[in-house]
Scaffold this active site. Structure first.
Site, PDB file in Angstrom:
ATOM      1  CE  LYS A 184      45.438  38.794  35.448  1.00  0.00           C
ATOM      2  NZ  LYS A 184      46.139  39.907  36.109  1.00  0.00           N
ATOM      3  CD1 TRP A 189      45.462  44.354  39.485  1.00  0.00           C
ATOM      4  CD2 TRP A 189      46.712  42.912  40.714  1.00  0.00           C
ATOM      5  NE1 TRP A 189      44.848  43.069  39.634  1.00  0.00           N
ATOM      6  CE2 TRP A 189      45.681  42.278  40.368  1.00  0.00           C
ATOM      7  CE3 TRP A 189      47.805  42.336  41.888  1.00  0.00           C
ATOM      8  CZ2 TRP A 189      45.404  40.998  40.777  1.00  0.00           C
ATOM      9  CZ3 TRP A 189      47.626  41.151  42.251  1.00  0.00           C
ATOM     10  CH2 TRP A 189      46.269  40.440  41.759  1.00  0.00           C
ATOM     11  CG  ASP A 228      51.087  45.643  36.356  1.00  0.00           C
ATOM     12  OD1 ASP A 228      50.931  44.896  35.320  1.00  0.00           O
ATOM     13  OD2 ASP A 228      50.546  45.224  37.441  1.00  0.00           O
TER      14      ASP A 228
HETATM   15  C1  PLP Z   1      46.474  40.150  37.442  1.00  0.00           C
HETATM   16  C2  PLP Z   1      47.171  41.249  37.824  1.00  0.00           C
HETATM   17  C3  PLP Z   1      48.369  41.201  38.615  1.00  0.00           C
HETATM   18  C4  PLP Z   1      48.944  39.883  39.285  1.00  0.00           C
HETATM   19  O1  PLP Z   1      49.535  39.097  38.463  1.00  0.00           O
HETATM   20  P1  PLP Z   1      50.115  37.729  38.839  1.00  0.00           P
HETATM   21  O2  PLP Z   1      50.827  37.108  37.609  1.00  0.00           O
HETATM   22  O3  PLP Z   1      48.922  36.811  39.215  1.00  0.00           O
HETATM   23  O4  PLP Z   1      51.167  38.275  40.003  1.00  0.00           O
HETATM   24  C5  PLP Z   1      49.117  42.393  38.653  1.00  0.00           C
HETATM   25  N1  PLP Z   1      48.823  43.463  38.019  1.00  0.00           N
HETATM   26  C6  PLP Z   1      47.716  43.399  37.193  1.00  0.00           C
HETATM   27  C7  PLP Z   1      47.389  44.734  36.480  1.00  0.00           C
HETATM   28  C8  PLP Z   1      46.793  42.347  37.010  1.00  0.00           C
HETATM   29  O5  PLP Z   1      45.882  42.437  36.070  1.00  0.00           O
END
Ligand code: PLP
Length: 360
Positions: free
Chosen positions: A195, A101, A171
């Site tokens: 998540k 990511w 993030d």
């Molecule tokens: C799942 C995830 C993403 C991507 O998320 P989307 O909503 O599918 O774009 C980005 N960063 C992390 C840390 C993730 O776990």
């Protein structure tokens, strides 16, 4: 009706009480005679839903007044572009690459300016967090970027990097609300909610007000300017209304559980059950450096792809679902987010013990 223990990395398990409440309110939300899915996002009822959600989130995270909370769309992935478009005034940013990511965010930022990879753990398949105490931070860097919890690899920053005064952007998709954080240490904290918070379709961005300006990269679409959404309190256009409503319920649930200190203690207790088992197992092994282990995502392997597949299949038959590792790494991964009860982790470990006895 029977529910499984769902170890999915995302979309993921939600608190059962939240789902039940939503079911009860499905046809008639608090006497409005309609579902939240059917109501105007400009209605009194929805205004109260989004304002209460924001207030509860602010209380849970103790978000300072000089930060805005935005409920956006496009997933965490859209932020990979939105962040450079809004923040790259000097067209320079530093990225710490600790997984897929972060790598995707780094690659996306490279489209807009000079993205520097100032640290990486790719040399050991992202199984650790590099030392970030004295990194070659660029003089002109507009921000330093991290992915705080690496969902796929199961590592977590236990200390924030020393950004040498530069704005930190994080993030936190897979560790959002799993423990208390000091929001004032960040310029932006953001995450997709699917998540650890709510249904897919909502991304929450917590952003310091001085980072919200008209001075964005030329050609930035209206919808991708933080200012557009900040000025309109996340109601510039139709927001993901039902998703925000469920997030609001999860915030209430977290408050009723005792808040983020309590969640942290619960998450530590749950993770310890699984890690302690892995550390003495003769069949299963954790795959990341102990000091960098995530409380949320726990990858492990048997060392045999065949046994891994057998484990995933038999676990599913035993009501333990979605334990297959990410397609890029294989093996297994148990995601044990806030809403995973301790009993779920205990059931997983009991099953692993049994599997070990039968297959060693
Ligand atoms: C799942 C995830 C993403 C991507 O998320 P989307 O909503 O599918 O774009 C980005 N960063 C992390 C840390 C993730 O776990």
């Amino acid at each position: 009706m029977s529910r499984v223990y769902n170890f999915s990395a995302g979309p993921a398990v939600l608190p059962e009480s939240v789902l039940k409440e939503a079911a009860e309110e499905m046809l008639d939300y608090k006497g409005t005679g309609m579902s939240v899915m059917e109501m105007s996002h400009r209605s009194k009822a929805f205004e109260e839903i989004i304002q209460t959600a924001e207030a509860d989130l602010r209380e849970l995270m103790q978000i300072p007044d000089n930060y805005k909370v935005l409920f956006l769309q496009g997933g965490a992935s859209q932020q990979f572009a939105m962040i450079p478009m809004n923040l790259m005034k000097n067209r320079v940013a530093d990225y710490i690459v600790t997984g897929q990511w972060a790598k995707k965010a780094y690659q996306e930022a490279s489209k807009y300016g000079k993205a520097n990879k100032i640290a990486s753990s790719e040399d050991k398949t992202f199984s650790y967090i590099p030392d970030c105490s004295d990194l070659p931070i660029s003089e002109e860097a507009d921000y330093v970027y991290i992915c705080e919890n690496n969902t796929i690899y199961g590592t977590k920053f236990k200390n924030l990097p020393n950004t040498k005064g530069k704005t930190l952007v994080a993030d936190v998709s897979s560790c959002f609300l799993s423990e208390p954080v000091d929001v004032s240490k960040y310029g932006i904290i953001y995450g997709g909610v699917q998540k650890n918070i709510g249904p897919a379709g909502v991304v929450i961005v917590i952003i310091r007000e001085d980072l919200i300006t008209e001075d964005v990269l030329e050609g930035t679409p209206t919808m991708l300017k933080y200012k557009t959404h900040a000025d309109a309190n996340s109601l510039y256009n139709t927001p993901p209304a039902y998703g925000i409503y469920i997030c609001g319920k999860v915030f209430k649930w977290l408050k009723s559980m005792g808040g983020l200190e309590v969640m942290k203690a619960r998450n530590e207790e749950k993770a310890k059950i699984l890690y302690d088992f892995l550390d003495q197992s003769k069949l299963f092994q954790g795959t990341v450096e102990k000091k960098d282990r995530s409380l949320m995502n726990v990858p492990f392997v048997t060392g045999s792809a065949e046994l891994d597949a057998k484990f995933v299949k038999e676990a599913k038959e035993a009501g333990l679902e979605n334990l297959k590792g990410h397609r890029s790494v294989g093996g297994m991964r148990a995601s044990i987010y806030n809403a995973m009860p301790k009993e779920g982790v205990e059931a997983l470990v009991a099953f692993m013990k049994k599997f070990e006895e039968e297959n060693l």
